[in-house]
Design an enzyme around this catalytic site. Sequence first.
Site, PDB file in Angstrom:
ATOM      1  N   GLU B  94       0.674  -1.246   0.138  1.00 45.90           N
ATOM      2  CA  GLU B  94       0.058   0.098   0.056  1.00 45.90           C
ATOM      3  C   GLU B  94       0.726   1.258  -0.030  1.00 45.90           C
ATOM      4  OE1 GLU B  94      -0.440  -2.553   1.778  1.00 45.90           O
ATOM      5  OE2 GLU B  94      -2.557  -3.470   1.085  1.00 45.90           O
ATOM      6  N   HIS B 164     -11.854  -5.587   8.170  1.00 41.75           N
ATOM      7  CA  HIS B 164     -13.052  -5.465   7.033  1.00 41.75           C
ATOM      8  C   HIS B 164     -13.955  -4.384   7.364  1.00 41.75           C
ATOM      9  CE1 HIS B 164     -10.542  -9.124   6.338  1.00 41.75           C
ATOM     10  NE2 HIS B 164     -10.340  -8.753   5.014  1.00 41.75           N
TER      11      HIS B 164
HETATM   12  C1  LIG Z   1      -1.939  -4.297   4.245  1.00 39.08           C
HETATM   13  C2  LIG Z   1      -2.873  -5.367   3.583  1.00 39.08           C
HETATM   14  N1  LIG Z   1      -3.349  -5.287   2.260  1.00 39.08           N
HETATM   15  C3  LIG Z   1      -4.198  -6.082   1.688  1.00 39.08           C
HETATM   16  C4  LIG Z   1      -4.694  -7.010   2.611  1.00 39.08           C
HETATM   17  C5  LIG Z   1      -5.788  -7.906   1.957  1.00 39.08           C
HETATM   18  N2  LIG Z   1      -5.213  -9.339   1.763  1.00 39.08           N
HETATM   19  C6  LIG Z   1      -5.493 -10.158   2.555  1.00 39.08           C
HETATM   20  S1  LIG Z   1      -4.818 -11.652   2.254  1.00 39.08           S
HETATM   21  C7  LIG Z   1      -4.196 -10.967   1.104  1.00 39.08           C
HETATM   22  C8  LIG Z   1      -3.207 -12.016   0.109  1.00 39.08           C
HETATM   23  C9  LIG Z   1      -2.017 -12.296   0.833  1.00 39.08           C
HETATM   24  O1  LIG Z   1      -1.438 -13.375   0.272  1.00 39.08           O
HETATM   25  P1  LIG Z   1       0.016 -14.287   0.670  1.00 39.08           P
HETATM   26  O2  LIG Z   1       0.778 -13.461   1.540  1.00 39.08           O
HETATM   27  O3  LIG Z   1       0.496 -14.954  -0.330  1.00 39.08           O
HETATM   28  O4  LIG Z   1      -0.728 -15.175   1.560  1.00 39.08           O
HETATM   29  P2  LIG Z   1      -1.873 -16.278   1.486  1.00 39.08           P
HETATM   30  O5  LIG Z   1      -3.053 -15.702   1.583  1.00 39.08           O
HETATM   31  O6  LIG Z   1      -1.539 -16.927   0.348  1.00 39.08           O
HETATM   32  O7  LIG Z   1      -1.488 -17.245   2.882  1.00 39.08           O
HETATM   33  C10 LIG Z   1      -4.540  -9.621   0.537  1.00 39.08           C
HETATM   34  C11 LIG Z   1      -4.204  -8.837  -0.410  1.00 39.08           C
HETATM   35  C12 LIG Z   1      -4.494  -7.008   3.608  1.00 39.08           C
HETATM   36  N3  LIG Z   1      -4.640  -8.016   4.774  1.00 39.08           N
HETATM   37  N4  LIG Z   1      -3.476  -6.324   4.480  1.00 39.08           N
END
Ligand SMILES: Cc1ncc(C[n+]2csc(CCOP(=O)(O)OP(=O)(O)O)c2C)c(N)n1
Lengths: 400, 359
Positions: B94, B164
């Site tokens: 972000e 959320h």
């Molecule tokens: C700062 C932030 N940005 C966006 C999100 C929304 N979000 C939650 S999980 C995710 C994807 C994360 O992927 P990864 O790090 O590969 O973990 P996985 O879900 O595959 O375990 C996103 C974009 C968030 N929780 N926090």
Amino acid sequence: MALTHIASSSSRSIFLKPISTALSSTPFLRRLISSAADDSTTLTIETSVPFTAHNCDTPSRTVETTPKELLTLFRDMATMRRMEIAADSLYKAKLIRGFCHLYDGQEAVALGMEAAITKKDCIITAYRDHCTFLGRGGTLLEIFSELMGRQAGCSNGKGGSMHFYKKEAGFYGGHGIVGAQVPLGCGLAFAQKYSKDENVTFALYGDGAANQGQLFEALNIAALLDLPAILVCENNHYGMGTAEWRAAKSPSYYKRGDYVPGLKVDGMDVFAVKQACKFAKEHALKNGPIILEMDTYRYHGHSMSDPGSTYRTRDEISGVRQERDPIERIRKLIFSHDLATEKELKDTEKEIRKEVDEAIAQAKESPVPEPSELFTNVHVKGFGVESYGADRKEVRAVLP
Amino acid sequence: MATALQRFGRSFILISKRQFSNSSTSCEKKIAQQSGKSLNLYSAINQALHIALETDPRAYVFGEDVSFGGVFRCTTGLADRFGKNRVFNTPLCEQGIVGFGIGLAAMGNRAIAEIQFADYIYPAFDQIVNEAAKFRYRSGNQFNCGGLTIRAPYGAVGHGGHYHSQSPEAFFCHVPGIKVVVPRSPQQAKGLLLSCIRDPNPVVFFEPKWLYRLAVEEVPEHDYMLPLSEAEVIREGSDITLVGWGAQLSIMEQACLDAEKSGISCELIDLKTLIPWDKETVEASVKKTGRLLISHEAPVTGGFGAEISASIVERCFLRLEAPITRICGLDTPFPLVFEPFYMPTKNKILDAIKSTVNY
Ligand SMILES: Cc1ncc(C[n+]2csc(CCOP(=O)(O)OP(=O)(O)O)c2C)c(N)n1
Ligand SMILES: [Mg+2]
């Protein structure tokens, strides 16, 4: 308090105990474990693929284990799998609300890590935390209660799916902001180093999280101060709907520490994970941080609202299930060493299914938190906040 | 993620559709004369983005998963139509997204950045507060990032839990140099978003995710803009003034309707732009009614309601017949299991209307 009430009223129940202690209830395991010869047997196993190293030695591919360990791993992994599938159904039945991220497919990472370390070592992770909590000794009752927002939950029903914690077992949770837990993990590691107690912290994050700036900040400070911090990238190849290569110029996450060494590990092979974590702990205590990239896969979609099939093919998913599934790998090892029959393992799975169902039934009995809990734990002392229910009749609470 | 709101949607049947279709300012009358299609809020946003990219070849849309349409489908079809050089995914970062947008805007482009949830805007807080907001001032007007618009879905959805559901608008209202805008309906969302994108100042645009699918009204298909920093009286009344923004307005409107049954006439104002805000419209209304109630989902302490309250006391002290009331979120983190207790519900507002009028 309801939690202690429930626990004491049925302390014999298997699902109130941490997973591996439930083991002795399995008949063939009792047979096996009680037989002294079997217990002391060591089995030598080769990890699925070699480790790939960045700026460090590679651990040996040869791992020693025992029949007991193999069978325990099978049971624990199957429990995790069953638990996540049950959570899926509860979500669809609207008994779990909010956001819910499942771990099925990735079980070998949580269990392999546990097998190499002690509860004095710390673990901190993101929101995909159910199985990590179970691995740290959490119970199915605490898990399902927390998922459904009940008092018997591990965070008293106040955290939900993304916020599991277990302080006495060094589990620091359960974090919602992608990447934010990693600098926290380095803080834990500093405290460990300062107190000279020879423990380490495993800070887990995803392949998506690997692109957050704060990871690099944390890594630099950890390396500067030689902290016993192990950064574990659980690379399940997708961050929500984004494939790793779309988000990372270099998806070789184990190399992205540059000046910090790294290892690439088959995260679907519990023994490879165990071997790598043991290696990493020794390395970190001596030399400071190291990155472990666990090559793994999540079978479910990102969260419950993602069917998980729009950005990857069904063939890809079924291919991983057929060729790399962590539970099937253990099942095959058990058969090849003639430690249990197909039927015995099926029976174990049936038992697990029953335990999970019982835990769910019991969790449903646990009440939702008292409305006054809305105001507790905001600060050490509250503000004297006043509130009432949506209809102005239900509750009127004036709190400390 | 695409279906997230379908799930949420079911729990919100309370809100009637087309809540605001009878609004009657001259601006809206003009819009209503043009034929429009029934659209929900995310489709209205989507339409605005299509128009923004179509009308300005120097406009870009980027953020996490936006080229696939984004979590809430707001960016659907943009990448196909305008190409991946103008509509693209960013990694999960972000702070980087906003900083990148500032640079892009500083070169005279329109940078439209999406932050997936308002809860995730905090990693970008520094870029917004220290870089975007002060660029023009500290460079003596040599540079600015006026082309920057940051879109983020905010607010409760029924069961979103801690990360959320948040409404972070007040943090940004403390920052001279940016604008903060929150639409209440599809028609408003389209017109306000186009204004924000074309405004020569950096803007943070919070979209009520509660209403993405739920709010449906006629939205003209053509390119139109609604003025910033102009509040709107969406319901006239004589006994008390209610001020709010975004999704909260539909809750407040229900309270107004109920109060009417008890013979209380409420005037309801949509602030739309939080900074710089339209003090005059609120002042004129309070001078007429002598009473003011402010409502928002964010916690009451330090919320933007506090600023409105202080300003109106300064301007209308002698005309006030009762203390100004704030019905807001409670001073707790946004809760998972206690959302109905936390929220500034219709009944809480109705009670406050009655006790203010009977003060
Ligand atoms: C700062 C932030 N940005 C966006 C999100 C929304 N979000 C939650 S999980 C995710 C994807 C994360 O992927 P990864 O790090 O590969 O973990 P996985 O879900 O595959 O375990 C996103 C974009 C968030 N929780 N926090
Ligand atoms: Mg991932």
